[in-house]
Design a protein around this motif. Structure first.
Motif, PDB file in Angstrom:
ATOM      1  N   TRP A   1       3.673  -1.127 -18.173  1.00  0.00           N
ATOM      2  CA  TRP A   1       2.814  -0.787 -17.033  1.00  0.00           C
ATOM      3  C   TRP A   1       1.582  -0.001 -17.464  1.00  0.00           C
ATOM      4  N   PHE A   2       1.637   0.727 -18.586  1.00  0.00           N
ATOM      5  CA  PHE A   2       0.427   1.350 -19.137  1.00  0.00           C
ATOM      6  C   PHE A   2      -0.583   0.258 -19.485  1.00  0.00           C
ATOM      7  N   LEU A   3      -0.091  -0.761 -20.174  1.00  0.00           N
ATOM      8  CA  LEU A   3      -0.965  -1.843 -20.629  1.00  0.00           C
ATOM      9  C   LEU A   3      -1.537  -2.623 -19.445  1.00  0.00           C
ATOM     10  N   MET A   4      -0.692  -2.867 -18.441  1.00  0.00           N
ATOM     11  CA  MET A   4      -1.164  -3.582 -17.249  1.00  0.00           C
ATOM     12  C   MET A   4      -2.193  -2.753 -16.480  1.00  0.00           C
ATOM     13  N   THR A   5      -1.995  -1.445 -16.428  1.00  0.00           N
ATOM     14  CA  THR A   5      -2.977  -0.573 -15.778  1.00  0.00           C
ATOM     15  C   THR A   5      -4.305  -0.637 -16.531  1.00  0.00           C
ATOM     16  N   ALA A   6      -4.242  -0.620 -17.849  1.00  0.00           N
ATOM     17  CA  ALA A   6      -5.465  -0.728 -18.656  1.00  0.00           C
ATOM     18  C   ALA A   6      -6.148  -2.070 -18.429  1.00  0.00           C
ATOM     19  N   GLU A   7      -5.367  -3.148 -18.336  1.00  0.00           N
ATOM     20  CA  GLU A   7      -5.936  -4.468 -18.039  1.00  0.00           C
ATOM     21  C   GLU A   7      -6.744  -4.423 -16.749  1.00  0.00           C
ATOM     22  N   GLN A   8      -6.147  -3.821 -15.717  1.00  0.00           N
ATOM     23  CA  GLN A   8      -6.804  -3.757 -14.405  1.00  0.00           C
ATOM     24  C   GLN A   8      -8.070  -2.898 -14.462  1.00  0.00           C
ATOM     25  N   GLU A   9      -8.019  -1.790 -15.177  1.00  0.00           N
ATOM     26  CA  GLU A   9      -9.197  -0.929 -15.326  1.00  0.00           C
ATOM     27  C   GLU A   9     -10.331  -1.669 -16.033  1.00  0.00           C
ATOM     28  N   LEU A  10     -10.002  -2.421 -17.069  1.00  0.00           N
ATOM     29  CA  LEU A  10     -11.016  -3.197 -17.793  1.00  0.00           C
ATOM     30  C   LEU A  10     -11.647  -4.242 -16.881  1.00  0.00           C
ATOM     31  N   LYS A  11     -10.821  -4.870 -16.057  1.00  0.00           N
ATOM     32  CA  LYS A  11     -11.329  -5.894 -15.135  1.00  0.00           C
ATOM     33  C   LYS A  11     -12.218  -5.256 -14.069  1.00  0.00           C
ATOM     34  N   THR A  12     -11.765  -4.136 -13.507  1.00  0.00           N
ATOM     35  CA  THR A  12     -12.503  -3.475 -12.426  1.00  0.00           C
ATOM     36  C   THR A  12     -13.810  -2.852 -12.925  1.00  0.00           C
ATOM     37  N   LYS A  13     -13.747  -2.139 -14.035  1.00  0.00           N
ATOM     38  CA  LYS A  13     -14.905  -1.373 -14.496  1.00  0.00           C
ATOM     39  C   LYS A  13     -15.878  -2.157 -15.370  1.00  0.00           C
ATOM     40  N   ALA A  14     -15.376  -3.172 -16.090  1.00  0.00           N
ATOM     41  CA  ALA A  14     -16.262  -3.894 -17.015  1.00  0.00           C
ATOM     42  C   ALA A  14     -16.292  -5.395 -16.762  1.00  0.00           C
ATOM     43  N   GLY A  15     -15.486  -5.863 -15.813  1.00  0.00           N
ATOM     44  CA  GLY A  15     -15.440  -7.299 -15.534  1.00  0.00           C
ATOM     45  C   GLY A  15     -14.823  -8.105 -16.662  1.00  0.00           C
ATOM     46  N   VAL A  16     -13.988  -7.445 -17.475  1.00  0.00           N
ATOM     47  CA  VAL A  16     -13.381  -8.071 -18.641  1.00  0.00           C
ATOM     48  C   VAL A  16     -11.926  -8.400 -18.325  1.00  0.00           C
TER      49      VAL A  16
END
Length: 121
Positions: free
Chosen positions: A44-59
């Motif tokens: 869930w740490f990794l999934m949270t990071a995935e979501q942050e990257l998508k939200t903040k950088a569109g990655v």
């Protein structure tokens, strides 16, 4: 001294200074919030990071890509510790750089080419 630019050593594909900052801020924040002390991170740490990257950088990245990038962070940190532990090299806090003479950098680069990512250019 013929040293490649930091960007060619440290950043490829979706991984940039910006995405690395988002990833590290997210993981560090989660560690602090949860008081996580293990050397591995839960999914869930990794999934949270995935979501942050998508939200903040569109990655868009996968959990495996996040895990692999965290491994790269660890490798960079180990190299940093090795380099600043060498005679003639030191961490300069005011400038956030590793300081060493050209002769020391030549030795460092022969030891580990990836250490060139520590050179400020």
């Amino acid at each position: 001294m013929n040293v490649p630019k930091q960007t060619s050593i440290l950043y490829h594909g979706v991984w940039t200074s910006e995405t690395d900052t988002i990833l590290s801020d997210t993981i560090i924040g989660l560690k602090k919030e949860t008081r996580w002390t293990e050397s591995y991170f839960p999914s869930w740490f990794l999934m949270t990071a995935e979501q942050e990257l998508k939200t903040k950088a569109g990655v868009v990245v996968s959990e495996d890509e996040v895990s692999t990038r965290i491994d790269v962070f660890h490798k960079r940190y180990q190299i940093f510790k090795d380099v600043v532990g060498l005679c003639g090299a030191q961490w300069d806090r005011p400038t956030n750089t590793v300081v060493a003479g050209d002769d020391v950098w030549d030795k460092i680069m022969k030891y580990n080419w990836f250490a060139g990512g520590l050179l400020l250019q």
